[in-house]
Write a protein that holds these residues in place. Structure first.
Motif, PDB file in Angstrom:
ATOM      1  N   GLU A   1     -51.208  35.339 119.351  1.00  0.00           N
ATOM      2  CA  GLU A   1     -51.174  34.279 118.356  1.00  0.00           C
ATOM      3  C   GLU A   1     -51.962  34.708 117.128  1.00  0.00           C
ATOM      4  OE1 GLU A   1     -51.619  29.732 119.190  1.00  0.00           O
ATOM      5  OE2 GLU A   1     -53.611  30.529 118.730  1.00  0.00           O
ATOM      6  N   ALA A   2     -51.353  34.535 115.958  1.00  0.00           N
ATOM      7  CA  ALA A   2     -51.996  34.905 114.692  1.00  0.00           C
ATOM      8  C   ALA A   2     -52.332  33.638 113.904  1.00  0.00           C
ATOM      9  CB  ALA A   2     -51.087  35.808 113.869  1.00  0.00           C
ATOM     10  N   ARG A   3     -53.551  33.549 113.428  1.00  0.00           N
ATOM     11  CA  ARG A   3     -54.023  32.365 112.708  1.00  0.00           C
ATOM     12  C   ARG A   3     -53.954  32.602 111.199  1.00  0.00           C
ATOM     13  NH1 ARG A   3     -56.904  34.026 116.666  1.00  0.00           N
ATOM     14  NH2 ARG A   3     -58.277  35.232 115.296  1.00  0.00           N
ATOM     15  N   ASP A   4     -53.578  31.572 110.485  1.00  0.00           N
ATOM     16  CA  ASP A   4     -53.555  31.622 109.026  1.00  0.00           C
ATOM     17  C   ASP A   4     -54.973  31.367 108.514  1.00  0.00           C
ATOM     18  OD1 ASP A   4     -53.199  31.406 106.323  1.00  0.00           O
ATOM     19  OD2 ASP A   4     -51.463  30.082 106.440  1.00  0.00           O
ATOM     20  N   ILE A   5     -55.593  32.370 107.885  1.00  0.00           N
ATOM     21  CA  ILE A   5     -56.961  32.238 107.395  1.00  0.00           C
ATOM     22  C   ILE A   5     -57.016  32.453 105.883  1.00  0.00           C
ATOM     23  CG2 ILE A   5     -57.970  32.960 109.602  1.00  0.00           C
ATOM     24  CD1 ILE A   5     -58.472  35.717 108.220  1.00  0.00           C
ATOM     25  N   THR A   6     -55.919  32.177 105.198  1.00  0.00           N
ATOM     26  CA  THR A   6     -55.838  32.468 103.777  1.00  0.00           C
ATOM     27  C   THR A   6     -56.847  31.634 102.982  1.00  0.00           C
ATOM     28  OG1 THR A   6     -53.464  32.796 104.101  1.00  0.00           O
ATOM     29  CG2 THR A   6     -54.256  32.654 101.829  1.00  0.00           C
ATOM     30  N   PRO A   7     -57.762  32.269 102.251  1.00  0.00           N
ATOM     31  CA  PRO A   7     -58.686  31.511 101.400  1.00  0.00           C
ATOM     32  C   PRO A   7     -57.944  30.891 100.210  1.00  0.00           C
ATOM     33  CG  PRO A   7     -59.479  33.759 101.809  1.00  0.00           C
ATOM     34  CD  PRO A   7     -58.056  33.709 102.238  1.00  0.00           C
ATOM     35  N   HIS A   8     -58.502  29.811  99.692  1.00  0.00           N
ATOM     36  CA  HIS A   8     -57.872  29.125  98.566  1.00  0.00           C
ATOM     37  C   HIS A   8     -57.779  30.050  97.360  1.00  0.00           C
ATOM     38  CE1 HIS A   8     -56.661  25.869  95.925  1.00  0.00           C
ATOM     39  NE2 HIS A   8     -57.663  26.160  95.103  1.00  0.00           N
ATOM     40  N   GLU A   9     -58.815  30.865  97.121  1.00  0.00           N
ATOM     41  CA  GLU A   9     -58.805  31.769  95.981  1.00  0.00           C
ATOM     42  C   GLU A   9     -57.673  32.787  96.087  1.00  0.00           C
ATOM     43  OE1 GLU A   9     -61.273  31.196  97.950  1.00  0.00           O
ATOM     44  OE2 GLU A   9     -62.774  30.086  96.776  1.00  0.00           O
ATOM     45  N   PHE A  10     -57.423  33.276  97.324  1.00  0.00           N
ATOM     46  CA  PHE A  10     -56.359  34.251  97.535  1.00  0.00           C
ATOM     47  C   PHE A  10     -54.999  33.622  97.249  1.00  0.00           C
ATOM     48  CE2 PHE A  10     -53.250  36.623  99.988  1.00  0.00           C
ATOM     49  CZ  PHE A  10     -53.625  37.943  99.774  1.00  0.00           C
TER      50      PHE A  10
ATOM     51  N   GLU B   1     -54.287  31.260  95.198  1.00  0.00           N
ATOM     52  CA  GLU B   1     -54.091  31.092  93.755  1.00  0.00           C
ATOM     53  C   GLU B   1     -53.720  32.410  93.086  1.00  0.00           C
ATOM     54  OE1 GLU B   1     -57.654  29.349  92.268  1.00  0.00           O
ATOM     55  OE2 GLU B   1     -57.012  27.293  92.749  1.00  0.00           O
ATOM     56  N   LEU B   2     -54.323  33.497  93.555  1.00  0.00           N
ATOM     57  CA  LEU B   2     -54.024  34.804  92.961  1.00  0.00           C
ATOM     58  C   LEU B   2     -52.689  35.359  93.444  1.00  0.00           C
ATOM     59  CD1 LEU B   2     -57.547  36.513  93.147  1.00  0.00           C
ATOM     60  CD2 LEU B   2     -56.375  35.680  91.093  1.00  0.00           C
ATOM     61  N   TYR B   3     -52.380  35.142  94.727  1.00  0.00           N
ATOM     62  CA  TYR B   3     -51.149  35.695  95.325  1.00  0.00           C
ATOM     63  C   TYR B   3     -50.395  34.567  96.027  1.00  0.00           C
ATOM     64  CZ  TYR B   3     -54.099  39.810  94.687  1.00  0.00           C
ATOM     65  OH  TYR B   3     -54.927  40.765  94.161  1.00  0.00           O
ATOM     66  N   PRO B   4     -49.681  33.744  95.286  1.00  0.00           N
ATOM     67  CA  PRO B   4     -48.995  32.593  95.892  1.00  0.00           C
ATOM     68  C   PRO B   4     -47.873  32.981  96.851  1.00  0.00           C
ATOM     69  CG  PRO B   4     -48.376  32.859  93.581  1.00  0.00           C
ATOM     70  CD  PRO B   4     -49.493  33.804  93.832  1.00  0.00           C
ATOM     71  N   ASP B   5     -47.373  34.206  96.759  1.00  0.00           N
ATOM     72  CA  ASP B   5     -46.274  34.638  97.634  1.00  0.00           C
ATOM     73  C   ASP B   5     -46.775  35.305  98.913  1.00  0.00           C
ATOM     74  OD1 ASP B   5     -44.460  33.730  95.752  1.00  0.00           O
ATOM     75  OD2 ASP B   5     -44.348  35.681  94.731  1.00  0.00           O
TER      76      ASP B   5
ATOM     77  N   PHE C   1     -53.980  40.832 108.523  1.00  0.00           N
ATOM     78  CA  PHE C   1     -52.848  41.391 107.800  1.00  0.00           C
ATOM     79  C   PHE C   1     -52.486  40.491 106.621  1.00  0.00           C
ATOM     80  CE2 PHE C   1     -51.996  43.159 112.089  1.00  0.00           C
ATOM     81  CZ  PHE C   1     -51.921  44.503 111.766  1.00  0.00           C
ATOM     82  N   VAL C   2     -52.014  41.116 105.542  1.00  0.00           N
ATOM     83  CA  VAL C   2     -51.407  40.395 104.432  1.00  0.00           C
ATOM     84  C   VAL C   2     -49.904  40.348 104.683  1.00  0.00           C
ATOM     85  CG1 VAL C   2     -51.013  40.343 101.943  1.00  0.00           C
ATOM     86  CG2 VAL C   2     -53.212  41.128 102.844  1.00  0.00           C
ATOM     87  N   VAL C   3     -49.341  39.131 104.710  1.00  0.00           N
ATOM     88  CA  VAL C   3     -47.928  38.939 105.037  1.00  0.00           C
ATOM     89  C   VAL C   3     -47.292  38.031 103.984  1.00  0.00           C
ATOM     90  CG1 VAL C   3     -48.349  39.261 107.501  1.00  0.00           C
ATOM     91  CG2 VAL C   3     -48.445  36.960 106.512  1.00  0.00           C
ATOM     92  N   PRO C   4     -45.959  37.955 103.947  1.00  0.00           N
ATOM     93  CA  PRO C   4     -45.308  37.012 103.016  1.00  0.00           C
ATOM     94  C   PRO C   4     -45.711  35.572 103.325  1.00  0.00           C
ATOM     95  CG  PRO C   4     -43.751  38.649 103.817  1.00  0.00           C
ATOM     96  CD  PRO C   4     -44.996  38.834 104.618  1.00  0.00           C
ATOM     97  N   ALA C   5     -45.624  34.729 102.321  1.00  0.00           N
ATOM     98  CA  ALA C   5     -46.055  33.334 102.469  1.00  0.00           C
ATOM     99  C   ALA C   5     -45.246  32.600 103.538  1.00  0.00           C
ATOM    100  CB  ALA C   5     -45.940  32.620 101.120  1.00  0.00           C
ATOM    101  N   LYS C   6     -43.981  32.965 103.742  1.00  0.00           N
ATOM    102  CA  LYS C   6     -43.136  32.287 104.735  1.00  0.00           C
ATOM    103  C   LYS C   6     -43.110  33.028 106.068  1.00  0.00           C
ATOM    104  CE  LYS C   6     -40.107  30.203 101.257  1.00  0.00           C
ATOM    105  NZ  LYS C   6     -38.697  30.031 100.784  1.00  0.00           N
ATOM    106  N   TRP C   7     -44.103  33.889 106.309  1.00  0.00           N
ATOM    107  CA  TRP C   7     -44.162  34.676 107.550  1.00  0.00           C
ATOM    108  C   TRP C   7     -44.325  33.783 108.762  1.00  0.00           C
ATOM    109  CZ3 TRP C   7     -47.603  35.393 111.537  1.00  0.00           C
ATOM    110  CH2 TRP C   7     -47.431  36.537 112.334  1.00  0.00           C
ATOM    111  N   ARG C   8     -43.584  34.106 109.845  1.00  0.00           N
ATOM    112  CA  ARG C   8     -43.683  33.341 111.096  1.00  0.00           C
ATOM    113  C   ARG C   8     -43.925  34.238 112.305  1.00  0.00           C
ATOM    114  NH1 ARG C   8     -38.627  29.420 111.442  1.00  0.00           N
ATOM    115  NH2 ARG C   8     -39.927  28.489 113.085  1.00  0.00           N
ATOM    116  N   GLY C   9     -43.579  35.520 112.196  1.00  0.00           N
ATOM    117  CA  GLY C   9     -43.773  36.418 113.322  1.00  0.00           C
ATOM    118  C   GLY C   9     -43.361  37.834 112.995  1.00  0.00           C
TER     119      GLY C   9
END
Length: 265
Positions: free
Chosen positions: A44-53, A55-59, A205-213
């Motif tokens: 299982e992979a958790r989404d830990i994207t910071p708010h600042e990230f 804003e800089l990389y919305p995709d 890992f850095v993945v696309p915004a719509k990444w699911r697996g």
């Protein structure tokens, strides 16, 4: 008289090859360690994207996955294992490493800094002689003149103390591979830890915004020194390489897809 026989290098090579060929493999490998690896096929992979990230990389988003690698000693002595190397690799190039843990860590067998003490001791001297006459052969007399030399008695002690950093060794070495699409961890035994047991390795890992697996390949290898006759060479004491599916935490559909993926492998 019998002359000494000459033993040429070519003859030595033939004898060595013959000796290696006549040794049974069980005799060479007797008592050597055998290790087995175990790990989950889905993570299982958790989404830990910071708010600042965001804003800089919305995709893009940042996910974090923890791999638990279990190391089990099946036979032999774990002390004969030099290191365990674990690689987590994305061969498709869709996942880019953002961070990982544990990072390279150094340890020492000494609890504190090494302190050395140097003591220098010097003595003062004093000497004296009295005057007088000493009869000599032939009736002559030798006259002695009183002398005083040297310094007053006593001693001087100088003590110097110095501390130095104890020798360190890398018990964990880690870094990226495959152009930052993978990461490696090299684990070594230390005075405070052992290679046998469960090791938790975390990768972001850095993945696309719509990444699911997605899927990665995890490779584990244990190695050490093998002695054949009087020659030491590198040997592998355990090996496992398997694909592992990642899925986004809370996504039931992605979780079922990950399970179907590993069942087909």
């Amino acid at each position: 008289m019998r002359q000494n026989a000459h033993f040429s290098p070519r003859c030595f090579s033939v004898v060595l090859l013959f000796a290696l060929a006549t040794i049974h493999p069980g005799e060479v490998q007797a008592g050597e360690p055998v290790l087995a690896f175990d790990l989950g096929r889905t993570i299982e992979a958790r989404d830990i994207t910071p708010h600042e990230f965001s804003e800089l990389y919305p995709d893009s988003r940042i996910i974090e996955a923890t791999v638990r690698v279990s190391v089990r000693l099946e036979s032999g002595d774990i002390a004969d294992v030099s290191e365990i190397r674990v690689e987590i690799n994305d061969h498709d190039g869709r996942l880019r490493v953002h961070d990982f843990a544990p990072r390279t860590r150094l340890e020492s067998e000494y609890a504190e800094a090494i302190e050395t003490t140097t003591t220098v001791e010097s003595h003062n001297s004093f000497s004296a002689s009295l005057g007088g006459e000493i009869p000599c052969l032939g009736g002559t007399v030798a006259h002695l003149t009183p002398t005083i030399g040297g310094e007053l008695g006593g001693k001087e002690i100088v003590t110097e103390k110095a501390k130095r950093v104890p020798p360190m060794q890398a018990v964990v070495a880690s870094g990226t591979i495959n152009e930052e699409h993978g990461v490696f961890f090299t684990l070594r035994a230390s005075p405070t830890g052992t290679l046998e047991g469960v090791h938790e390795l975390t990768v972001q890992f850095v993945v696309p915004a719509k990444w699911r697996g997605d899927a990665v390949r995890i490779t584990c290898q244990a190695s050490g020194q093998q002695k054949v006759l009087w020659i030491k060479q590198q040997a592998v004491w355990g090996y496992k390489s398997t694909p592992v599916a990642l899925y986004l935490a809370g996504d039931a559909v992605a979780r079922r897809a990950a399970m179907r993926f590993v069942e087909r492998q």
